[in-house]
Design an enzyme around this catalytic site. Structure first.
Site, PDB file in Angstrom:
ATOM      1  CD  GLU A  44      -3.005  -1.265   2.114  1.00 45.87           C
ATOM      2  OE1 GLU A  44      -2.905  -0.563   3.138  1.00 45.87           O
ATOM      3  OE2 GLU A  44      -3.968  -2.027   1.894  1.00 45.87           O
ATOM      4  CD  GLU A  55      -4.506 -11.105  -5.676  1.00 42.94           C
ATOM      5  OE1 GLU A  55      -3.914 -10.088  -5.265  1.00 42.94           O
ATOM      6  OE2 GLU A  55      -5.646 -11.409  -5.305  1.00 42.94           O
TER       7      GLU A  55
END
Ligand SMILES: O=c1ccn([C@H]2C[C@H](O)[C@@H](CO)O2)c(=O)[nH]1
Ligand SMILES: [Zn+2]
Length: 138
Positions: A44, A55
């Site tokens: 993040e 992913e």
């Protein structure tokens, strides 16, 4: 590696997830057709939009090292690193999978534990997906 070992590796990778804003930790293990394995976590950012999913981290690591054919991805996730449910990949990640994977054979394993997991094909999670075949004549 069998499914159990791959799930264990994914759970172990949760510790690298950088998610101070959502506190939702995600980890992925991507298995290439040549047997190589790429791990990924969500990363993040204080500006929010630069955040990257686990992913896609795994896919981009592999592609950036010349690997573009994949068999399976294992995904685990949970608040505070505690996996309580299965978590499905977001739409953006499904689209990235569509770029490199055969929707009929690429396997997506959503795991809650080494024993409890559900397996899907990309086609099941992204029906009627738009991919390279729509632009490039093969
Ligand atoms: O399949 C998913 C769903 C969400 N996230 C991340 C993005 C963000 O960091 C956090 C909350 O959405 O979880 C993933 O990495 N993969
Ligand atoms: Zn995603």
């Amino acid at each position: 590696m069998d499914n159990k070992e791959l799930i264990r590796k994914a759970i172990d990778g949760l510790k690298y997830s950088y998610a101070p804003y959502s506190n939702f930790n995600v980890s992925a293990v991507l298995v290439a057709k040549d047997g190589s394995i790429y791990t990924g976590c969500n990363i993040e950012n204080a500006a929010y939009t630069p955040s990257n999913c686990a992913e896609r981290t795994a896919f981009f690591k592999a592609v950036s090292e010349g690997v573009k054919e994949f068999e399976t991805i294992i995904i685990v996730a949970g608040k505070g690193g505690k996996v309580e449910n299965i978590t499905a990949p977001c739409g953006v990640c499904r689209q990235v999978m569509m770029e490199f994977c055969d929707p009929k054979t690429f396997k997506i394993i959503l795991a809650k534990s080494e024993e409890e997991y559900k397996e899907f094909t990309l086609e099941e999670l992204l029906p009627l997906g738009f991919g390279p075949g729509d632009l490039i004549e093969n």
